[in-house]
Scaffold this motif. Structure first.
Motif, short mmCIF file in Angstrom:
data_model
loop_
_atom_site.label_atom_id
_atom_site.label_comp_id
_atom_site.label_asym_id
_atom_site.label_seq_id
_atom_site.Cartn_x
_atom_site.Cartn_y
_atom_site.Cartn_z
N VAL A 266 0.84 -1.20 0.00
CA VAL A 266 0.00 0.00 0.00
C VAL A 266 0.87 1.26 0.00
N MET A 267 1.92 1.26 0.81
CA MET A 267 2.80 2.43 0.88
C MET A 267 3.53 2.66 -0.43
N TRP A 268 4.00 1.59 -1.05
CA TRP A 268 4.67 1.74 -2.34
C TRP A 268 3.70 2.26 -3.40
N PHE A 269 2.48 1.75 -3.38
CA PHE A 269 1.49 2.21 -4.35
C PHE A 269 1.21 3.70 -4.16
N LEU A 270 1.02 4.13 -2.92
CA LEU A 270 0.74 5.55 -2.66
C LEU A 270 1.93 6.42 -3.08
N PHE A 271 3.12 5.97 -2.76
CA PHE A 271 4.31 6.76 -3.09
C PHE A 271 4.49 6.91 -4.60
N LEU A 272 4.38 5.80 -5.32
CA LEU A 272 4.54 5.85 -6.77
C LEU A 272 3.44 6.68 -7.43
N ALA A 273 2.20 6.55 -6.90
CA ALA A 273 1.10 7.36 -7.44
C ALA A 273 1.34 8.84 -7.18
N TRP A 274 1.86 9.17 -6.01
CA TRP A 274 2.16 10.56 -5.64
C TRP A 274 3.24 11.14 -6.56
N LEU B 60 3.37 14.31 -13.74
CA LEU B 60 2.43 14.61 -14.82
C LEU B 60 1.81 16.01 -14.70
N TYR B 61 1.83 16.60 -13.52
CA TYR B 61 1.09 17.83 -13.27
C TYR B 61 1.42 18.98 -14.22
N PRO B 62 2.70 19.21 -14.60
CA PRO B 62 2.98 20.34 -15.51
C PRO B 62 2.34 20.20 -16.88
N GLY B 63 2.05 18.99 -17.33
CA GLY B 63 1.45 18.81 -18.65
C GLY B 63 -0.06 18.99 -18.63
N GLU B 64 -0.64 19.03 -19.80
CA GLU B 64 -2.10 19.21 -19.93
C GLU B 64 -2.85 18.05 -19.28
N PHE B 65 -2.38 16.82 -19.54
CA PHE B 65 -3.06 15.66 -18.99
C PHE B 65 -3.04 15.68 -17.47
N GLY B 66 -1.86 15.96 -16.88
CA GLY B 66 -1.75 16.00 -15.43
C GLY B 66 -2.58 17.11 -14.83
N ASN B 67 -2.62 18.27 -15.48
CA ASN B 67 -3.42 19.39 -14.99
C ASN B 67 -4.91 19.06 -15.00
N GLN B 68 -5.35 18.38 -16.07
CA GLN B 68 -6.75 17.97 -16.13
C GLN B 68 -7.07 16.89 -15.09
N LEU B 69 -6.11 15.98 -14.87
CA LEU B 69 -6.31 14.92 -13.87
C LEU B 69 -6.46 15.52 -12.48
N VAL B 70 -5.61 16.48 -12.14
CA VAL B 70 -5.71 17.14 -10.83
C VAL B 70 -7.03 17.89 -10.72
N GLY B 71 -7.45 18.51 -11.83
CA GLY B 71 -8.74 19.20 -11.83
C GLY B 71 -9.89 18.26 -11.54
N LYS B 72 -9.86 17.06 -12.12
CA LYS B 72 -10.92 16.08 -11.85
C LYS B 72 -10.89 15.60 -10.40
N LEU B 73 -9.67 15.41 -9.87
CA LEU B 73 -9.56 15.00 -8.47
C LEU B 73 -10.09 16.08 -7.53
N ALA C 59 7.00 21.49 -20.78
CA ALA C 59 5.54 21.46 -20.81
C ALA C 59 4.94 22.82 -20.51
N TYR C 60 5.49 23.53 -19.53
CA TYR C 60 4.96 24.85 -19.19
C TYR C 60 5.24 25.87 -20.29
N THR C 61 6.39 25.74 -20.95
CA THR C 61 6.71 26.67 -22.05
C THR C 61 5.71 26.50 -23.19
N LEU C 62 5.38 25.26 -23.52
CA LEU C 62 4.37 25.02 -24.56
C LEU C 62 3.03 25.62 -24.16
N ARG C 63 2.63 25.44 -22.89
CA ARG C 63 1.36 26.00 -22.43
C ARG C 63 1.38 27.52 -22.47
N ASN C 64 2.53 28.10 -22.13
CA ASN C 64 2.65 29.57 -22.17
C ASN C 64 2.52 30.10 -23.60
#
Length: 740
Positions: free
Chosen positions: A38-46, A52-65, A154-159
């Motif tokens: 469980v700890m390894w799963f949480l750590f790897l997911a974190w 992924l957060y700087p990219g579009e997909f990661g930003n959308q995923l965090v938005g859904k969460l 990723a952020y430069t492309l978004r900018n």
């Protein structure tokens, strides 16, 4: 000798001997295995989410969460805290359960019939700005570098995509790009800040869980600190350039918005961070350590004004690591309030001080532990780390440290002991009580004595770096003497010790062994090669040993170390972590229900301040209750030892006994020692001879000394491992040097 003497070895007491005979039950093994998954799963997911957060997909995923957790009493702040900080705090709470279940586990030697390489002990980089870097550390550095490159890309492309939506003059586009880039660098710095405080929580559950001691983890904090401050500096610099191009730089710097970021608070936080950063570079830290130490206390200003700058919901991204650091800092504060007796203090002619400190019988440590020491008669502010030079098997109610006189603080300590030693014959014994007192934080260090995992040990020390190896040697002596050579005890120990002058050889006499069996050499092969680099022949003068018996040595008066330490009792420290975490959630909910919503508090900076206040208040109030109960439990446990402690012999008898043991011990050590004057260790020759002598085995190599010594040993280990033959040993590099 009385069985309760401070020199009595412990065999199976208070969890100090890790060779238990009872294996964990099937249920315990299954529970530990489940927790680990469980700890390894949480750590790897974190980590994956942060990647992924700087990219579009990661930003959308965090938005859904955030949408999935929105609508609760905590709002968007609670959602971001749960997503970015929640996993690491949950891992800490689960880690508590794992450590409790592992408390009585059988410790067995993990040597294999088929030696193999390990990522943590294979040196890859041995020269350069990072020092000696193992393969595992190199992978970690590589992952962080790739993350920074990916995030900037990723952020430069978004900018650029965002700017293309507006029809603006070239100058305004440039200004907008600068400000957007500054914003993005600030966010990347915030993500790095989520890791920055994790390595410096000295008794952290997370460090204990992966068995990375604080002295190793500090280098990760140094690396992350340089990276984080570089990102925050670029964040501020890009904004400053943009505001200067717009022509209203001063107005922007002094602006303090209620809705939005408070620029002035950010300026103050960045200035505090820059002061810490500039004074942490090696030349400043080495030559002006006090300047570095005192300036680093500005971390409080840095964190508080960062919260005022970005508000509660952005600050919550990095709050998890900061919260765990606050937990550790408060516990250290509580532990360091107790005054600890220095049972005896001794000045050796080589300029080294030996202190024997009082400790309770239930305080657990191992031969690789270290403590932070403050002597209030010298300074109320200075804390210094020292390796423990005694084994827990040397005695139940004391531990010892060796201190090399190198700076002003250590020189004052030696002078005080010399003055005490000269004044003792003129003073009544009752007047000798508590002439030097200390405060202690720790012990900290490895969760388990990993040197017992190796059948073959090579210990390489430079000068006072022999201190932790004396503890290891004493620990091995005790285990062999007690007939436990088959239970996780090295069979071959090879020591290489480089000293400047021969007067330092007296440090070997600090090893205390009650008796040495006539067949001792059949159970342990010990070789000690000492290189005296600045003398061509033995010195004729030995000098005088100055010793001061500082107190009665009796822990009955509660003068021993406090057990309030994260590496102490797993159940109490676990209750402290869990209660503080639950209390933090309760205070945030109450603040939102009873204050923020009724009074319509909307200022970002004020809500950030309230968030930090709840963090600190939860640790002091909810965690403080557990600490208070823990202290009462400690007092009750200490009172149960009073009858046994009362039987301890007077100091004079104890020290006379120690001298007798040292005579027999010294004879054995002398027969195992080879002295070489006017030369330095040739590690190619040393490791080459060990290859022929030991064959195809795992060899644990531990180094404690200056950086050039570590680099030399690591370089030779890497060379030997790369060009090793089929029947040659595999050398595993382990550093035990503290570079703060």
């Amino acid at each position: 000798m009385d069985r309760n003497s401070v020199t009595e070895p412990l065999i199976l007491t208070d969890g100090l001997d890790l060779a238990y005979v009872n294996k964990p039950s099937l249920f315990v093994s299954f529970a530990k295995y489940t927790l680990k998954i469980v700890m390894w799963f949480l750590f790897l997911a974190w980590v994956l989410l942060i990647y992924l957060y700087p990219g579009e997909f990661g930003n959308q995923l965090v938005g859904k969460l955030i949408q999935a957790t929105d609508g609760t009493v905590f709002g968007i702040t609670g959602s971001l805290f749960l997503v970015f900080s929640g996993p690491i705090i949950i891992i800490a709470c689960l880690g508590v359960a794992h450590l409790i279940l592992s408390g009585e586990e059988l410790f067995q030697k993990k040597s294999s019939k088929h030696p193999r390489f390990r990522l943590w002990t294979f040196p890859v980089l041995v020269d350069g700005p990072f020092g000696v870097v193992s393969a595992a550390e190199f992978l970690g550095i590589l992952l962080f570098v790739l993350f920074i490159i990916w995030a900037v890309y990723a952020y430069t492309l978004r900018n650029l995509n965002l700017i293309s939506l507006f029809q603006l003059p070239s100058k305004e586009k440039c200004i907008l790009l600068l400000e957007l880039s500054g914003l993005r660098f600030g966010m990347i710095g915030q993500l790095c800040l989520a890791f920055l405080f994790l390595p410096i929580a000295r008794g952290s559950v997370l460090l204990r869980l992966v068995d990375i001691p604080f002295e190793h983890a500090t280098r990760y904090h140094v690396w992350l600190g340089h990276l984080t401050m570089l990102l925050f500096t670029l964040h501020g610099l890009f904004y400053v350039i943009g505001w200067a191009m717009e022509g209203h730089l001063l107005a922007e710097l002094l602006e303090w918005k209620n809705i939005g970021v408070a620029n002035l608070a950010g300026v103050i936080s960045l200035l505090a961070g820059l002061l810490m950063w500039f004074t942490s570079f090696h030349p400043v830290r080495r030559n002006y350590f006090e300047l570095f130490f005192y300036t680093h206390q500005l971390y409080i200003v840095f964190v508080v004004f960062l919260a005022l700058h970005v508000g509660d919901f952005v600050f919550s991204i990095a709050a998890g690591g900061i919260f765990l650091f606050v937990l550790d800092r408060f516990l250290r504060f509580c532990q360091s309030r107790r005054t600890v007796d220095i049972l005896s203090a001794k000045c050796l002619p080589c300029g080294t001080v030996e202190l024997i400190l009082s400790k309770p019988g239930n305080l657990r440590y191992n031969a690789l532990s270290f403590i932070f020491l403050q002597v209030r008669e010298l300074s109320w502010l200075q804390w210094h780390p020292f390796s423990v030079s005694s084994s827990p098997l040397d005695g139940k109610y004391h531990l010892s440290i060796l201190i090399k006189v190198l700076g002003g603080w250590t020189a004052k300590l030696r002078e005080s002991i010399l003055n005490m030693s000269e004044a003792e014959p003129k003073i009544e014994p009752t007047q000798l009580q508590r002439k030097i007192t200390a405060s202690v934080e720790g012990p900290y260090g490895h969760e388990l004595p990993y040197y017992l995992m190796y059948d073959n040990l090579v210990l390489v020390a430079g000068g006072i770096g022999i201190s932790p190896f004396l503890a290891i040697l004493s620990d091995i002596f005790h285990r062999v003497r007690d007939g436990r050579a088959c239970l996780s005890v090295p069979r071959n120990v090879f020591i290489v010790w480089a000293v400047k002058r021969s007067d330092e050889l007296q440090l070997l006499s600090t090893i205390v062994v009650e008796s040495i069996s006539p067949l001792f050499s059949n159970k342990l092969s010990l070789e000690i090669h000492i290189y005296v680099t600045r003398e061509s022949e033995p010195s004729l003068e030995e000098g005088k040993v100055h010793e001061a018996l500082n107190s009665s040595g009796c822990p009955m008066s509660n003068c021993g170390m406090s057990v309030l330490v994260g590496t102490g009792n797993n159940i109490w420290s676990g209750l402290y972590v869990i209660s503080s975490t639950v209390g933090f959630g309760i205070l945030l909910a109450l603040m939102d229900i009873l204050y923020i919503k009724p009074y319509k508090v909307s200022a970002w900076w004020y809500k950030g301040l309230l968030f930090v206040a709840c963090m600190i208040a939860s640790v002091i109030s909810f965690g403080g209750i557990v600490v208070g109960l823990w202290h009462l439990w400690d007092r009750r446990a200490s009172s149960q030892d009073k009858d046994d402690v009362a039987k301890i012999k007077p100091d004079s008898e104890q020290h006379d006994g120690i001298l007798v043991h040292k005579e027999s011990n010294q004879n054995y050590l002398e027969s195992s020692t080879i002295l070489k004057y006017g030369s330095r260790p040739d590690f190619e020759e040393i490791f080459g001879s060990l290859c022929k002598k030991w064959g195809h085995v795992d060899v644990g190599v531990m180094v404690c000394g200056p950086p050039n010594l570590q680099s030399s040993v690591a370089k030779e280990i890497r060379s030997q491992n790369v060009r090793r033959g089929r029947h040659d040993p595999i050398f595993h590099f382990n550093s035990h040097s503290f570079d703060l």
